[in-house]
Design a protein around this motif. Structure first.
Motif, PDB file in Angstrom:
ATOM      1  N   LEU A   4       0.835  -1.207   0.000  1.00 22.08           N
ATOM      2  CA  LEU A   4       0.000   0.000   0.000  1.00 22.08           C
ATOM      3  C   LEU A   4       0.866   1.253   0.000  1.00 22.08           C
ATOM      4  CD1 LEU A   4      -2.776  -0.933   2.576  1.00 22.08           C
ATOM      5  CD2 LEU A   4      -3.024  -0.723   0.112  1.00 22.08           C
ATOM      6  N   ASP A   9      -1.287   3.775  -2.250  1.00 21.13           N
ATOM      7  CA  ASP A   9      -2.689   3.466  -1.960  1.00 21.13           C
ATOM      8  C   ASP A   9      -3.018   3.667  -0.485  1.00 21.13           C
ATOM      9  OD1 ASP A   9      -3.385   2.811  -4.538  1.00 21.13           O
ATOM     10  OD2 ASP A   9      -2.966   0.665  -4.296  1.00 21.13           O
ATOM     11  N   ARG A  12      -6.119   5.402   0.446  1.00 21.96           N
ATOM     12  CA  ARG A  12      -7.364   4.704   0.134  1.00 21.96           C
ATOM     13  C   ARG A  12      -7.737   3.654   1.179  1.00 21.96           C
ATOM     14  NH1 ARG A  12      -9.429   4.754  -5.254  1.00 21.96           N
ATOM     15  NH2 ARG A  12      -8.379   6.322  -6.488  1.00 21.96           N
ATOM     16  N   VAL A  26      -9.228  -1.500   1.067  1.00 18.50           N
ATOM     17  CA  VAL A  26      -8.711  -0.480   0.161  1.00 18.50           C
ATOM     18  C   VAL A  26      -9.852  -0.051  -0.747  1.00 18.50           C
ATOM     19  CG1 VAL A  26      -7.050   0.043  -1.653  1.00 18.50           C
ATOM     20  CG2 VAL A  26      -6.399  -1.439   0.235  1.00 18.50           C
ATOM     21  N   ARG A  28     -11.266   1.113  -3.866  1.00 19.65           N
ATOM     22  CA  ARG A  28     -10.845   1.135  -5.268  1.00 19.65           C
ATOM     23  C   ARG A  28     -11.809   1.920  -6.158  1.00 19.65           C
ATOM     24  NH1 ARG A  28      -5.833  -0.695  -5.062  1.00 19.65           N
ATOM     25  NH2 ARG A  28      -5.580  -2.715  -4.082  1.00 19.65           N
TER      26      ARG A  28
END
Length: 59
Positions: A4, A9, A12, A26, A28
């Motif tokens: 991540l 990410d 997120r 996560v 998306r």
């Protein structure tokens, strides 16, 4: 977690909004608006609210 951070990410990463769940997931989605980790959690929250409203209706 390392993946991540490497792929940017980290922003997120969210916690599921279903009170008994709170699983990390996560997001998306394009607009980053996901609130639940799965469709099962997504359906449990409104069903719980409906049952609570029905329970509190005057007799």
């Amino acid at each position: 977690m390392t993946q991540l951070a490497l792929h940017d990410d980290w922003a997120r990463l969210k916690a599921c909004c279903n009170p008994p769940c709170h699983t990390a997931f996560v997001d998306r989605t394009g607009n980053r608006a996901a609130r639940y980790c799965s469709p099962a959690c997504n359906s449990q929250v409104p069903m719980r609210a409906l049952r609570e409203r029905r329970r509190n209706l005057p007799a």
